[in-house]
Design an enzyme around this catalytic site. Structure first.
Site, PDB file in Angstrom:
ATOM      1  N   ARG A  13     -27.819 -17.995  66.542  1.00 42.99           N
ATOM      2  CA  ARG A  13     -26.907 -19.130  66.671  1.00 42.99           C
ATOM      3  C   ARG A  13     -27.642 -20.421  66.973  1.00 42.99           C
ATOM      4  NH1 ARG A  13     -23.227 -15.628  70.508  1.00 42.99           N
ATOM      5  NH2 ARG A  13     -25.320 -14.799  70.716  1.00 42.99           N
ATOM      6  N   LYS A  57     -25.491  -5.964  80.496  1.00 38.26           N
ATOM      7  CA  LYS A  57     -24.124  -6.504  80.478  1.00 38.26           C
ATOM      8  C   LYS A  57     -23.112  -5.436  80.887  1.00 38.26           C
ATOM      9  CE  LYS A  57     -24.882  -9.658  76.558  1.00 38.26           C
ATOM     10  NZ  LYS A  57     -24.540  -9.905  75.147  1.00 38.26           N
TER      11      LYS A  57
HETATM   12  P1  ADP Z   1     -25.889  -8.367  72.277  1.00 33.93           P
HETATM   13  O1  ADP Z   1     -25.179  -8.182  73.570  1.00 33.93           O
HETATM   14  O2  ADP Z   1     -26.698  -7.190  71.879  1.00 33.93           O
HETATM   15  O3  ADP Z   1     -26.576  -9.702  72.091  1.00 33.93           O
HETATM   16  P2  ADP Z   1     -23.638  -9.356  70.756  1.00 33.93           P
HETATM   17  O4  ADP Z   1     -22.444  -8.510  70.456  1.00 33.93           O
HETATM   18  O5  ADP Z   1     -23.456 -10.492  71.682  1.00 33.93           O
HETATM   19  O6  ADP Z   1     -24.725  -8.324  71.192  1.00 33.93           O
HETATM   20  O7  ADP Z   1     -24.233  -9.909  69.391  1.00 33.93           O
HETATM   21  C1  ADP Z   1     -24.644  -9.030  68.378  1.00 33.93           C
HETATM   22  C2  ADP Z   1     -25.440  -9.771  67.337  1.00 33.93           C
HETATM   23  O8  ADP Z   1     -24.612 -10.754  66.722  1.00 33.93           O
HETATM   24  C3  ADP Z   1     -26.641 -10.534  67.883  1.00 33.93           C
HETATM   25  O9  ADP Z   1     -27.647 -10.465  66.880  1.00 33.93           O
HETATM   26  C4  ADP Z   1     -26.116 -11.963  68.005  1.00 33.93           C
HETATM   27  O10 ADP Z   1     -27.157 -12.902  67.900  1.00 33.93           O
HETATM   28  C5  ADP Z   1     -25.197 -12.025  66.806  1.00 33.93           C
HETATM   29  N1  ADP Z   1     -24.120 -13.010  66.956  1.00 33.93           N
HETATM   30  C6  ADP Z   1     -23.191 -13.086  67.931  1.00 33.93           C
HETATM   31  N2  ADP Z   1     -22.337 -14.109  67.731  1.00 33.93           N
HETATM   32  C7  ADP Z   1     -22.752 -14.723  66.580  1.00 33.93           C
HETATM   33  C8  ADP Z   1     -22.314 -15.882  65.846  1.00 33.93           C
HETATM   34  N3  ADP Z   1     -21.297 -16.619  66.265  1.00 33.93           N
HETATM   35  N4  ADP Z   1     -22.999 -16.210  64.716  1.00 33.93           N
HETATM   36  C9  ADP Z   1     -24.068 -15.468  64.324  1.00 33.93           C
HETATM   37  N5  ADP Z   1     -24.535 -14.386  64.982  1.00 33.93           N
HETATM   38  C10 ADP Z   1     -23.893 -14.006  66.081  1.00 33.93           C
END
Ligand code: ADP
Length: 159
Positions: A90, A41
Site C-alpha cells: 500500500r 495480532k
Molecule cells: P497480515 O496481517 O499478514 O499483514 P493482512 O490481512 O492485513 O495480513 O493483509 C494481507 C495482504 O494483503 C498483505 O500482503 C497486505 O499488504 C495486503 N493488503 C492489505 N490491504 C491492502 C490494500 N488495501 N491494497 C493492497 N494490498 C493490501
C-alpha cells in the site's frame, strides 16, 4: 503451471484484498488465498469465519482457492508445491516489514520468490483495522468491504 499463494490475516477481507486476488487470478494460473494466524495480532474473526468470507467473495474466480494454515507460510507453500508468494503493497510504511519477511522466507526456502503487487490507488488507505475501527464506531463500511460479507462483518458490532 504458475501457482501462487496470497497469505494474510484477512481479519476481515476488504475490497483492497479482493482487488489483489482478482488481479492475481488474471495473470496466474492458480491462486491460493491462505489465512494464516499472525502471532502479532489478536484476531476479531475466527479462522472459520475468515475462510467462509473469503470463499464467498472469491466464488466468481474458478482458479482461486481458499485455505488456512496454522504454521509457517513456507511450510504450507512447500507442502502444496507453490513457490511464489504474492504480497500487496500500500505505502512505503508496508515496505520495510514485507521486505524483511520476503528475505526471511528466501533464507528459509531459497526457491521461494515473493512478488509485490501495488495497491489499486482507490484502496491504498484501506486495511482490515480501518474497517473494524469504523464498524465499531457505527460508521458505514459499505464502500470498504465486498457486499457479500458486509452483514457478517457488522454482525460482530451489533448486539
Ligand atoms: P497480515 O496481517 O499478514 O499483514 P493482512 O490481512 O492485513 O495480513 O493483509 C494481507 C495482504 O494483503 C498483505 O500482503 C497486505 O499488504 C495486503 N493488503 C492489505 N490491504 C491492502 C490494500 N488495501 N491494497 C493492497 N494490498 C493490501
Amino acid at each position: 503451471m504458475t501457482k501462487v499463494i496470497y497469505p494474510g490475516s484477512f481479519d476481515p477481507v476488504t475490497k483492497g484484498h479482493l482487488d489483489i486476488i482478482k488481479r492475481s487470478s488474471k495473470i496466474m494460473e492458480q491462486v491460493t488465498v491462505a489465512v494464516l494466524e499472525n502471532p502479532r495480532k489478536i484476531a476479531t474473526y475466527s479462522i472459520e469465519e475468515r475462510v467462509k468470507m473469503l470463499k464467498m467473495v472469491t466464488e466468481p474466480y474458478p482458479n482461486v482457492t481458499v485455505d488456512y494454515y496454522k504454521g509457517l507460510l513456507i511450510e504450507y507453500a512447500q507442502n502444496n508445491n507453490i513457490n511464489i508468494v504474492i504480497k500487496g503493497l500500500r505505502a512505503m510504511s508496508d515496505f520495510e516489514f514485507v521486505f524483511q519477511m520476503a528475505l526471511v522466507n528466501q533464507k528459509l526456502s531459497p526457491s521461494m520468490e515473493t512478488l509485490f503487487m501495488m495497491t489499486n490507488n482507490k484502496y491504498s488507505f484501506l486495511s482490515s483495522s480501518i474497517v473494524k475501527e469504523i464498524a465499531c464506531l457505527g460508521g458505514d463500511i459499505r464502500s470498504l468491504v465486498p457486499p457479500e460479507v458486509h452483514n457478517i462483518i457488522i454482525a460482530k458490532y451489533q448486539s
